[in-house]
Design a protein around this motif. Structure first.
Motif, PDB file in Angstrom:
ATOM      1  N   GLY A   1      35.740  46.285  30.370  1.00  0.00           N
ATOM      2  CA  GLY A   1      36.624  45.221  30.832  1.00  0.00           C
ATOM      3  C   GLY A   1      36.417  44.973  32.307  1.00  0.00           C
ATOM      4  N   ALA A   2      37.372  44.259  32.916  1.00  0.00           N
ATOM      5  CA  ALA A   2      37.212  43.804  34.298  1.00  0.00           C
ATOM      6  C   ALA A   2      38.060  44.580  35.303  1.00  0.00           C
ATOM      7  N   ARG A   3      38.586  45.718  34.918  1.00  0.00           N
ATOM      8  CA  ARG A   3      39.429  46.488  35.842  1.00  0.00           C
ATOM      9  C   ARG A   3      38.618  47.623  36.456  1.00  0.00           C
ATOM     10  N   ASP A   4      38.919  47.941  37.726  1.00  0.00           N
ATOM     11  CA  ASP A   4      38.198  48.975  38.454  1.00  0.00           C
ATOM     12  C   ASP A   4      38.783  50.361  38.202  1.00  0.00           C
ATOM     13  N   ILE A   5      37.930  51.381  38.311  1.00  0.00           N
ATOM     14  CA  ILE A   5      38.398  52.766  38.336  1.00  0.00           C
ATOM     15  C   ILE A   5      38.946  53.023  39.733  1.00  0.00           C
ATOM     16  N   GLY A   6      39.986  53.821  39.827  1.00  0.00           N
ATOM     17  CA  GLY A   6      40.523  54.196  41.127  1.00  0.00           C
ATOM     18  C   GLY A   6      41.838  53.505  41.432  1.00  0.00           C
ATOM     19  N   ALA A   7      42.360  53.790  42.600  1.00  0.00           N
ATOM     20  CA  ALA A   7      43.687  53.328  42.986  1.00  0.00           C
ATOM     21  C   ALA A   7      43.703  51.905  43.514  1.00  0.00           C
ATOM     22  N   VAL A   8      42.562  51.403  43.976  1.00  0.00           N
ATOM     23  CA  VAL A   8      42.511  50.096  44.640  1.00  0.00           C
ATOM     24  C   VAL A   8      41.619  49.149  43.852  1.00  0.00           C
ATOM     25  N   GLU A   9      42.149  47.995  43.478  1.00  0.00           N
ATOM     26  CA  GLU A   9      41.401  46.975  42.735  1.00  0.00           C
ATOM     27  C   GLU A   9      40.704  46.031  43.716  1.00  0.00           C
ATOM     28  N   THR A  10      39.403  45.827  43.512  1.00  0.00           N
ATOM     29  CA  THR A  10      38.642  44.926  44.365  1.00  0.00           C
ATOM     30  C   THR A  10      39.102  43.488  44.149  1.00  0.00           C
ATOM     31  N   GLN A  11      39.341  42.789  45.243  1.00  0.00           N
ATOM     32  CA  GLN A  11      39.749  41.390  45.197  1.00  0.00           C
ATOM     33  C   GLN A  11      38.541  40.524  45.562  1.00  0.00           C
ATOM     34  N   LEU A  12      38.422  39.349  44.975  1.00  0.00           N
ATOM     35  CA  LEU A  12      37.248  38.505  45.195  1.00  0.00           C
ATOM     36  C   LEU A  12      37.059  38.125  46.659  1.00  0.00           C
ATOM     37  N   TYR A  13      38.118  37.850  47.386  1.00  0.00           N
ATOM     38  CA  TYR A  13      37.974  37.430  48.780  1.00  0.00           C
ATOM     39  C   TYR A  13      37.363  38.535  49.646  1.00  0.00           C
ATOM     40  N   GLU A  14      37.511  39.788  49.261  1.00  0.00           N
ATOM     41  CA  GLU A  14      36.912  40.895  50.013  1.00  0.00           C
ATOM     42  C   GLU A  14      35.394  40.899  49.862  1.00  0.00           C
ATOM     43  N   LEU A  15      34.911  40.543  48.697  1.00  0.00           N
ATOM     44  CA  LEU A  15      33.483  40.583  48.430  1.00  0.00           C
ATOM     45  C   LEU A  15      32.750  39.429  49.073  1.00  0.00           C
ATOM     46  N   SER A  16      33.372  38.263  49.174  1.00  0.00           N
ATOM     47  CA  SER A  16      32.702  37.137  49.818  1.00  0.00           C
ATOM     48  C   SER A  16      32.442  37.442  51.283  1.00  0.00           C
TER      49      SER A  16
ATOM     50  N   GLY B   1      49.644  47.329  45.948  1.00  0.00           N
ATOM     51  CA  GLY B   1      50.452  46.201  45.490  1.00  0.00           C
ATOM     52  C   GLY B   1      49.701  44.937  45.139  1.00  0.00           C
ATOM     53  N   ARG B   2      48.399  45.010  44.983  1.00  0.00           N
ATOM     54  CA  ARG B   2      47.607  43.828  44.634  1.00  0.00           C
ATOM     55  C   ARG B   2      47.347  43.800  43.132  1.00  0.00           C
ATOM     56  N   PRO B   3      47.100  42.618  42.566  1.00  0.00           N
ATOM     57  CA  PRO B   3      46.906  42.512  41.114  1.00  0.00           C
ATOM     58  C   PRO B   3      45.727  43.345  40.610  1.00  0.00           C
ATOM     59  N   ARG B   4      45.902  43.891  39.411  1.00  0.00           N
ATOM     60  CA  ARG B   4      44.830  44.595  38.709  1.00  0.00           C
ATOM     61  C   ARG B   4      44.020  43.593  37.901  1.00  0.00           C
ATOM     62  N   THR B   5      42.911  44.051  37.373  1.00  0.00           N
ATOM     63  CA  THR B   5      42.019  43.285  36.508  1.00  0.00           C
ATOM     64  C   THR B   5      41.564  41.993  37.184  1.00  0.00           C
ATOM     65  N   ILE B   6      40.903  42.151  38.311  1.00  0.00           N
ATOM     66  CA  ILE B   6      40.254  41.029  38.992  1.00  0.00           C
ATOM     67  C   ILE B   6      38.774  41.103  38.635  1.00  0.00           C
ATOM     68  N   ASP B   7      38.311  40.149  37.850  1.00  0.00           N
ATOM     69  CA  ASP B   7      36.927  40.155  37.400  1.00  0.00           C
ATOM     70  C   ASP B   7      36.015  39.632  38.502  1.00  0.00           C
ATOM     71  N   VAL B   8      34.982  40.397  38.806  1.00  0.00           N
ATOM     72  CA  VAL B   8      33.946  39.951  39.733  1.00  0.00           C
ATOM     73  C   VAL B   8      32.863  39.330  38.864  1.00  0.00           C
ATOM     74  N   PRO B   9      32.746  37.990  38.874  1.00  0.00           N
ATOM     75  CA  PRO B   9      31.905  37.298  37.892  1.00  0.00           C
ATOM     76  C   PRO B   9      30.428  37.688  37.918  1.00  0.00           C
ATOM     77  N   TRP B  10      29.887  38.069  39.058  1.00  0.00           N
ATOM     78  CA  TRP B  10      28.472  38.425  39.144  1.00  0.00           C
ATOM     79  C   TRP B  10      28.221  39.915  38.922  1.00  0.00           C
TER      80      TRP B  10
END
Length: 121
Positions: free
Chosen positions: A97-112, A82-91
């Motif tokens: 494009g900026a969308r991930d393969i798979g069922a779960v889209e990486t969110q920026l707060y997870e990477l920090s 249920g989280r938004p798709r197409t979350i671009d990881v700037p680095w």
């Protein structure tokens, strides 16, 4: 024999992906990342480690090193949880494009959290 497999990760190292090669006139394979025993001539079907954060414990979010991150064309909508798709990881370099393969889209707060979790100050 007749199937569609798109925008998916198949992480089964050492296993056979297909008993026989799919017939391209009857099946569609598109933007698939796999670790199985298979050799594809389709440019968007490639071998590689998906780089899950912690698959052994059921955490299938992508780590910052994942080859499945930011490779698909942008699209609106939500991921499997249920989280938004197409979350671009700037680095992280984008593929198509900026969308991930798979069922779960990486969110920026997870990477920090991951950056500082390795002892980086």
């Amino acid at each position: 024999r007749n199937f569609i497999l798109r925008e998916s990760i198949i992480d089964q190292p050492g296993r056979v992906l297909f008993a026989t090669n799919p017939d391209p006139t009857q099946s569609t394979l598109d933007h698939v990342l796999y670790t199985s025993n298979y050799s594809s001539s389709i440019p968007t079907v490639r071998f590689g480690d998906p780089g899950f954060m912690n698959a052994a414990n059921g955490d299938y979010r992508l780590a910052v090193t994942s080859t499945a991150m930011d490779v698909l064309p942008e699209r609106t909508g939500f991921d499997f949880i249920g989280r938004p798709r197409t979350i671009d990881v700037p680095w992280h370099p984008n593929g198509l494009g900026a969308r991930d393969i798979g069922a779960v889209e990486t969110q920026l707060y997870e990477l920090s959290e991951e950056i500082f979790g390795n002892g980086f100050d």
